[in-house]
Design a protein around this motif. Structure first.
Motif, short mmCIF file in Angstrom:
data_model
loop_
_atom_site.label_atom_id
_atom_site.label_comp_id
_atom_site.label_asym_id
_atom_site.label_seq_id
_atom_site.Cartn_x
_atom_site.Cartn_y
_atom_site.Cartn_z
N GLU A 1 0.83 -1.21 0.00
CA GLU A 1 0.00 0.00 0.00
C GLU A 1 0.86 1.25 0.00
N ALA A 2 1.91 1.27 0.83
CA ALA A 2 2.79 2.44 0.89
C ALA A 2 3.44 2.71 -0.46
N CYS A 3 3.88 1.65 -1.12
CA CYS A 3 4.53 1.80 -2.43
C CYS A 3 3.55 2.26 -3.48
N TYR A 4 2.42 1.60 -3.57
CA TYR A 4 1.47 1.90 -4.64
C TYR A 4 0.88 3.31 -4.49
N ASN A 5 0.55 3.69 -3.26
CA ASN A 5 -0.03 5.03 -3.06
C ASN A 5 0.93 6.12 -3.55
N SER A 6 2.20 5.95 -3.23
CA SER A 6 3.18 6.97 -3.61
C SER A 6 3.50 6.92 -5.10
N SER A 7 3.68 5.72 -5.64
CA SER A 7 3.97 5.60 -7.07
C SER A 7 2.83 6.13 -7.93
N SER A 8 1.61 5.85 -7.52
CA SER A 8 0.47 6.34 -8.30
C SER A 8 0.36 7.86 -8.22
N LEU A 9 0.73 8.44 -7.07
CA LEU A 9 0.76 9.91 -6.96
C LEU A 9 1.82 10.49 -7.90
N ALA A 10 3.00 9.87 -7.93
CA ALA A 10 4.05 10.35 -8.83
C ALA A 10 3.61 10.29 -10.29
N VAL A 11 2.96 9.21 -10.67
CA VAL A 11 2.47 9.07 -12.04
C VAL A 11 1.44 10.15 -12.35
N ARG A 12 0.54 10.40 -11.39
CA ARG A 12 -0.48 11.44 -11.61
C ARG A 12 0.15 12.81 -11.79
N LEU A 13 1.13 13.14 -10.94
CA LEU A 13 1.79 14.44 -11.06
C LEU A 13 2.55 14.55 -12.38
N ALA A 14 3.16 13.47 -12.81
CA ALA A 14 3.90 13.50 -14.08
C ALA A 14 2.95 13.72 -15.25
N LYS A 15 1.81 13.07 -15.21
CA LYS A 15 0.84 13.25 -16.30
C LYS A 15 0.26 14.65 -16.30
N GLU A 16 0.03 15.20 -15.12
CA GLU A 16 -0.53 16.56 -15.04
C GLU A 16 0.45 17.62 -15.53
N THR A 17 1.75 17.40 -15.29
CA THR A 17 2.75 18.42 -15.60
C THR A 17 3.54 18.14 -16.87
N GLY A 18 3.44 16.91 -17.38
CA GLY A 18 4.25 16.53 -18.53
C GLY A 18 5.68 16.21 -18.18
N ALA A 19 5.98 15.99 -16.90
CA ALA A 19 7.35 15.74 -16.45
C ALA A 19 7.84 14.39 -16.93
N ARG A 20 9.15 14.27 -17.03
CA ARG A 20 9.80 13.00 -17.37
C ARG A 20 10.09 12.26 -16.07
N LEU A 21 9.35 11.19 -15.81
CA LEU A 21 9.38 10.49 -14.52
C LEU A 21 9.99 9.10 -14.67
N HIS A 22 10.87 8.77 -13.76
CA HIS A 22 11.47 7.43 -13.69
C HIS A 22 11.31 6.93 -12.26
N ILE A 23 10.47 5.92 -12.06
CA ILE A 23 10.22 5.39 -10.72
C ILE A 23 11.23 4.30 -10.42
N LEU A 24 11.99 4.52 -9.36
CA LEU A 24 13.07 3.61 -8.99
C LEU A 24 12.56 2.44 -8.15
N HIS A 25 13.35 1.39 -8.13
CA HIS A 25 13.16 0.17 -7.33
C HIS A 25 11.69 -0.20 -7.11
N VAL A 26 10.99 -0.46 -8.20
CA VAL A 26 9.62 -0.99 -8.11
C VAL A 26 9.70 -2.34 -7.40
N SER A 27 8.85 -2.54 -6.40
CA SER A 27 8.99 -3.75 -5.57
C SER A 27 7.73 -4.59 -5.47
N THR A 28 6.64 -4.15 -6.11
CA THR A 28 5.38 -4.88 -5.98
C THR A 28 4.76 -5.18 -7.34
N ALA A 29 4.00 -6.26 -7.38
CA ALA A 29 3.27 -6.60 -8.60
C ALA A 29 2.24 -5.53 -8.93
#
Length: 446
Positions: free
Chosen positions: A214-242
């Motif tokens: 839950e901690a990972c997904y909540n934060s990763s999904s927020l990062a993806v949302r912010l990247a889509k809203e701003t057009g930022a180039r996002l690279h999410i490190l050390h993905v650890s969950t399915a």
């Protein structure tokens, strides 16, 4: 002028493998020859790579070399020696050292220090904070690999937790943002619950309960949302969950602005390994279930995972004592990253061509590194000779990292790095690193 002829190799590059040879000239790749032909030029040195793969040098986009300020654990000299021994010819280092790399001055000092210490090639992330977004516009985008953003507290406590600051960073970075994604609110709640039930230092096996899916997904999904809203180039490190894999697209790297990294630790270990390895495999995000590990492995054969890194993070073994709340997080893995992933090749998880894509080509393409990451004429001669049929066991005496230990100790590997070339110079052979060699600052085509 010096030319080295590497002959009789199986060259693995750009989705194919073929028998052939490579001629280097000083720092660069001069000729690539398919088949058994002899080069029509003067040769100063010949390396016979019969029975071995010739690969581009591994590019690790995620290391913590503890330099400056934490050099009792590691420093640029010791860890780049470990890199060379593992076939890693370029690295990108994180900002949570002391002082933290959160000012232009600290960043410039790090580059200057690297030029005197690093055996292999280097770049450094600029660390984002709640208060330094105004400095982003002044970064030298041709030499700085990216902006590191901690969206969860980890070693060094560089947490950025103000939404206003997050939006400003995503909007104004102007370059790749690499994120550590764990939701601190979820972690704090889980920590309180575990303490109440199990005491002040619960068993190490409860670390993935504290730093949960839950901690990972909540934060990763927020990062993806912010990247889509701003057009930022996002690279999410050390993905650890399915579950986090749902956030990424299975399409070619060049078509994506949101990409992902899986680390050797989450690909090689699962929560069952806490029983035997304990705090040695404690890292953030935590090692999770076998199902998570297997999902990450499966994703390597697709474009859901773009890059394999290490999150190489040395600590002294004395600092790894304790349970889920007292043992420090992080493990050394750089020296054994290539041979670890080659074990997955032998198991049929991915092909050797896919290994080269995830560990060599994709980091070069993702970060837009100039003239590295591929075996191409005119490119820098960063090359690795890997013997795919050399069985050996990791022992403490072969470890180059200053921390002096590895979670891989006692593990049998079925491949071995025979030689590593950095900018056309052999920097590793016969278990010896040429520590007098100096790598170069990476250059980015931006």
């Amino acid at each position: 002028m010096k030319r080295i002829w590497i002959k009789n190799a199986v060259i693995v590059n750009e989705g194919r493998q073929f028998k052939g040879s490579v001629v280097t000239e000083d720092e660069t790749i001069y000729r690539i020859i398919e088949g058994d032909a002899t080069p029509e030029c003067d040769i100063n040195e010949t390396i016979d790579a019969e029975g071995c793969f010739l690969l581009p040098g591994v590019i690790d986009d995620h290391v913590h070399f503890r330099d400056p300020g934490l050099t009792h654990k590691a420093d640029m000299a010791t860890e780049t020696a470990a890199a060379a021994a593992g076939g890693v010819t370029s690295f990108m280092d994180m900002p949570n050292c002391n002082p933290q790399t959160t000012t232009i001055e600290a960043l410039e000092n790090k580059f200057a220090d690297a030029a005197t210490k690093c055996v292999v090639n280097y770049s450094f992330y600029f660390g984002a904070t709640n208060n330094n977004a105004d400095q982003l516009k002044d970064l030298d985008k041709t030499h700085v690999c990216g902006v590191k953003l901690f969206m969860g507290a980890s070693t060094g406590n560089m947490l950025v937790d103000r939404m206003e600051a997050l939006k400003k960073i995503f909007s104004e970075a102007g370059m790749l943002i690499a994120t550590h994604c764990e939701d601190q609110t979820v972690i704090s709640r889980n920590t309180a619950e575990v303490k109440e039930k199990y005491g002040e230092d619960a068993d190490i096996s409860l670390h993935p309960i504290i730093r949960s899916e839950e901690a990972c997904y909540n934060s990763s999904s927020l990062a993806v949302r912010l990247a889509k809203e701003t057009g930022a180039r996002l690279h999410i490190l050390h993905v650890s969950t399915a579950k986090e894999l749902e956030l990424f697209e299975d399409k070619p790297l060049k078509e994506k602005k949101i990409t992902s990294e899986a680390c050797v630790s989450h690909l090689m270990f699962c929560d069952e390994d806490y029983k035997t390895l304990g705090g040695r495999i404690k890292c953030n995000p935590s090692i999770k279930t076998r199902a998570d590990r297997d999902a990450l492995r499966k994703a390597l054969s697709s474009n859901l995972i773009d890059v394999i890194g290490t999150d190489h993070a040395p600590h002294l073994l004395s600092e790894k004592q304790g349970g889920a709340l007292k043992a420090v997080s992080g493990m050394p893995s750089l020296q054994f990253s290539l041979v670890s992933i080659y074990e997955l090749v032998k198991e049929g998880v991915l092909s050797v061509e896919q290994l080269v894509q995830k560990m060599c080509h994709a980091p070069a393409e993702l970060y837009q590194i100039k003239e590295r990451g591929f075996i191409r004429e005119g490119y820098k001669a960063d090359l690795v000779i890997l013997n795919p049929d050399h069985e050996w066991t990791v022992t403490a005496d072969c470890i180059k990292s200053r921390c002096g230990w590895s979670p891989m100790e006692g593990r049998n590997f079925h491949s071995k790095v025979e030689k590593t070339l950095v900018n056309g110079t052999v920097v590793y052979e016969n278990d010896t690193v040429n520590t007098a060699h100096r790598g170069q600052a990476l250059v980015f085509n931006r």
